[in-house]
Design an enzyme around this catalytic site. Structure first.
Site, short mmCIF file in Angstrom:
data_model
loop_
_atom_site.label_atom_id
_atom_site.label_comp_id
_atom_site.label_asym_id
_atom_site.label_seq_id
_atom_site.Cartn_x
_atom_site.Cartn_y
_atom_site.Cartn_z
N LYS A 18 18.91 -35.98 17.96
CA LYS A 18 17.71 -36.57 17.38
C LYS A 18 18.06 -37.51 16.23
O LYS A 18 17.24 -38.31 15.81
CB LYS A 18 16.71 -35.50 16.97
CG LYS A 18 17.19 -34.56 15.91
CD LYS A 18 16.04 -33.69 15.41
CE LYS A 18 16.53 -32.71 14.40
NZ LYS A 18 16.96 -31.44 14.96
N LYS A 55 27.94 -30.69 5.07
CA LYS A 55 26.67 -30.88 4.37
C LYS A 55 26.90 -31.17 2.90
O LYS A 55 26.21 -32.00 2.31
CB LYS A 55 25.77 -29.65 4.52
CG LYS A 55 25.17 -29.50 5.90
CD LYS A 55 24.16 -28.37 5.89
CE LYS A 55 23.77 -27.97 7.30
NZ LYS A 55 23.00 -26.70 7.31
N LYS A 85 27.11 -36.72 21.83
CA LYS A 85 26.04 -35.81 22.24
C LYS A 85 24.66 -36.44 22.07
O LYS A 85 24.43 -37.15 21.10
CB LYS A 85 26.12 -34.55 21.37
CG LYS A 85 26.54 -33.33 22.14
CD LYS A 85 26.86 -32.14 21.26
CE LYS A 85 25.72 -31.56 20.48
NZ LYS A 85 26.04 -30.26 19.89
#
Ligand code: TRP
Length: 337
Positions: free
Chosen positions: A203, A118, A200
């Site tokens: 979204k 991040k 995977k």
């Protein structure tokens, strides 16, 4: 409280209120939570405090809390059988996080893989919340004295930190926290993208045709499944290496219908991918159409969502208060009321 509920294992897990749930979330996580809430004392948190570690719009955060809670309820999390709570409503999570932060070595936070990922993505305005995120997560878990924490593989390191902090606190201030166990579903149950079956289902997939959302319209689900990537032969056979697309569709079918891979192979022997995909679409629509219906019904009734959270918050706060009075006493804080 009766003896039985005293002895029941406590399960806790949380999710950020971000966007829509997809079939991977449903099969890999939420379906298990529903089963667990039949057996255990469960706390499921919507962690809005974690969600503000990245840039966001306050009005959207509120909207997402409603939407996210409605989706969990639509998947079968019943507010009568488990405690659905909103993290920011509970007094204690942030307080305990501070206390745990004071025994947490900075280096351990800097070594967290998710932080490093991040941090590299938010280089320009790196806030301390991103670094501190796992300490708040440890607090979410320890403050319920949870026995079991169902999480994805990506959260394993955070659970290890949680266990370390619990042990540290216990040895510094005397035995207080249970050492929680992670519950990580096996990798075999992983649902992959329909368009890129080697990664995977997600979204954030740039190709949204690869992601089946639990609230997708049946026609949309069918269209996505019919255009799923397969391979150039036509045999329905489980072979992750060479037939990732077909294998993924078989996993989906198997997870939703209970049929084994052998059964599926036999059933579609000599038939083409078209027939197979149609059958997969039927199974997916059968499973998700009722979830979508329920979601639409619940979302139209804000009061129902609010009362589910109010009920869960109350139970959560009660449990938190018990533990936090202990923690305050042990660390030397006083309450003058
Ligand atoms: N970090 C978790 C995730 O992104 C969310 C989370 C926050 C969590 N607090 C938690 C998960 C406590 C389990 C227990 O998935």
């Amino acid at each position: 409280m009766n003896g039985e509920s005293e002895n029941r294992k406590v399960v806790l897990t949380c999710a950020q209120p971000t966007g829509k749930l997809h079939l991977g979330n449903y099969l890999g996580a939420v379906k298990n939570w529903v089963e667990m809430s039949e057996k255990y004392e469960c706390y499921f948190g919507v962690v809005d405090m974690h969600a503000i570690t990245i840039p966001y719009v306050p009005a959207d955060l509120k909207k997402n809390v409603y939407e996210c809670t409605a989706q969990y309820m639509a998947c079968g999390l019943d507010p009568e059988k488990c405690n659905l709570f909103l993290q920011s409503s509970i007094v204690g999570h942030a307080e305990l996080a501070w206390i745990l932060g004071c025994i947490c070595p900075l280096g351990q936070l800097e070594r967290m893989t998710q932080y490093k990922d991040k941090a590299s993505k938010h280089k320009e305005n790196l806030n301390s919340g991103l670094l501190y995120y796992p300490v708040l997560m440890a607090s979410d878990i320890l403050i319920y004295n949870a026995d079991v924490v169902p999480v994805g593989e990506d959260q394993k390191q955070h659970i290890e930190l949680t266990r370390d902090l619990a042990q540290k606190f216990n040895s510094r201030y005397s035995d207080t926290f249970k050492i929680p166990e992670p519950y990580i579903p096996q990798a075999g149950a992983r649902i992959m993208s329909l368009q890129t079956p080697t990664s995977k289902m997600s979204k954030s997939d740039p190709n949204q045709n690869g992601t089946l959302y639990i609230t997708d319209d049946p026609a949309v689900l069918r269209k996505k499944i019919m255009s799923a990537v397969t391979d150039s032969d036509s045999e329905v056979r489980y072979d992750i290496e060479n037939k990732a697309g077909v294998s993924n569709l078989m996993s989906i079918m198997s997870a939703l219908s209970g049929k084994s891979f052998d059964d599926i192979e036999t059933e579609f022997k000599g038939k083409g991918y078209g027939d197979f995909k149609k059958a997969v679409a039927d199974v997916v629509v059968d499973a998700l159409a009722p979830v979508r219906e329920k979601f639409l019904e619940i979302s139209a009734d804000k009061k129902r969502i609010e009362s589910a959270l109010a009920k869960g918050n109350q139970a959560a706060q009660r449990r938190v208060n018990r533990l936090m009075s202990k923690v305050y006493r042990k660390v030397g804080f006083m309450r003058f009321e």
